[in-house]
Design an enzyme around this catalytic site. Sequence first.
Site, PDB file in Angstrom:
ATOM      1  N   TYR A 123      16.440 108.523  -1.295  1.00 55.76           N
ATOM      2  CA  TYR A 123      16.555 109.142   0.029  1.00 55.76           C
ATOM      3  C   TYR A 123      16.204 108.133   1.119  1.00 55.76           C
ATOM      4  O   TYR A 123      16.939 107.968   2.101  1.00 55.76           O
ATOM      5  CB  TYR A 123      15.630 110.349   0.112  1.00 55.76           C
ATOM      6  CG  TYR A 123      15.808 111.188   1.350  1.00 55.76           C
ATOM      7  CD1 TYR A 123      16.871 112.085   1.448  1.00 55.76           C
ATOM      8  CD2 TYR A 123      14.919 111.105   2.419  1.00 55.76           C
ATOM      9  CE1 TYR A 123      17.036 112.869   2.578  1.00 55.76           C
ATOM     10  CE2 TYR A 123      15.075 111.885   3.539  1.00 55.76           C
ATOM     11  CZ  TYR A 123      16.129 112.764   3.625  1.00 55.76           C
ATOM     12  OH  TYR A 123      16.295 113.543   4.749  1.00 55.76           O
ATOM     13  N   SER A 152      16.202 109.927   9.292  1.00 53.81           N
ATOM     14  CA  SER A 152      14.932 110.529   8.889  1.00 53.81           C
ATOM     15  C   SER A 152      13.809 109.551   9.189  1.00 53.81           C
ATOM     16  O   SER A 152      14.036 108.331   9.287  1.00 53.81           O
ATOM     17  CB  SER A 152      14.953 110.838   7.384  1.00 53.81           C
ATOM     18  OG  SER A 152      13.672 111.193   6.902  1.00 53.81           O
TER      19      SER A 152
END
Length: 264
Positions: A153, A140
């Site tokens: 995350y 990501s």
Amino acid sequence: MPGPRFTDKIIFITGGSSGLGAEASALFIDEGAHVFIMDLAEKGILTRLGEEKATFFQGDVGKPEDCESAIRACVDKHGRLDILFHNAAQPTPMTTVPFHDLVQFQQIINTNLCGLFYLARIAIPQMQVQKKGVIVATASTSALGGEYGLASYAASKAGMLNLMRTMALDHARENIRINAICPGYMPTPMTEGLGELVKVVEESIPQGRGGDPTEVARAALFLASEDASYMTGQALIVDGGWSAHSGAPNLLKYVPQQFRYDEK
């Protein structure tokens, strides 16, 4: 026009029942592959893809025993494993570390980061036997820098990148390539909780919109294909220019029009 890049290849995909994983599964099949999908729920993906080209295995990538069982089942069914695409992910709550639930933090690390480790430790020996293989991981843009309120995350995705790089170095001379994609914002089931914040996010993206999952899936297919035969240990960013921004304000908005060279 070049022919299909994945004719008769066996593609193992986690999180392949929806979102980016489902789009990648469809594209792989369009190019001749057989896909073996591991996910928590089937969600009708076999109806969409057709059972002659797709297999579903219910499992949790955050559990090492599920990862081993799934990889073994794939090899038992098809006799080989050509490409591992670890795409499954668990979203994070938007909170700061002092308020982050401990159990949820561990679940996010297990799914996003440890899942790659659990799968690779079974897949790589199979690829060594075959003398060839490819691993692609979905990281990501959150892996590239800190982001407000996304501690678990961001940490899991950043860890994925260095795990990917290290495995790429360890196995480069065994003809096993390992890379990652770093998507920015895209509308998927995992991002549905943003609600009205979507507009705020999209306004921060230079292209002014979120990515379509198919656009990001094409990047994953590129890394999985022989088109990327000289790439390993790399993170391919697919984010509409988001990470190109230094964070400085757009002062161009405040420059008088008569002095703007771009409009002459």
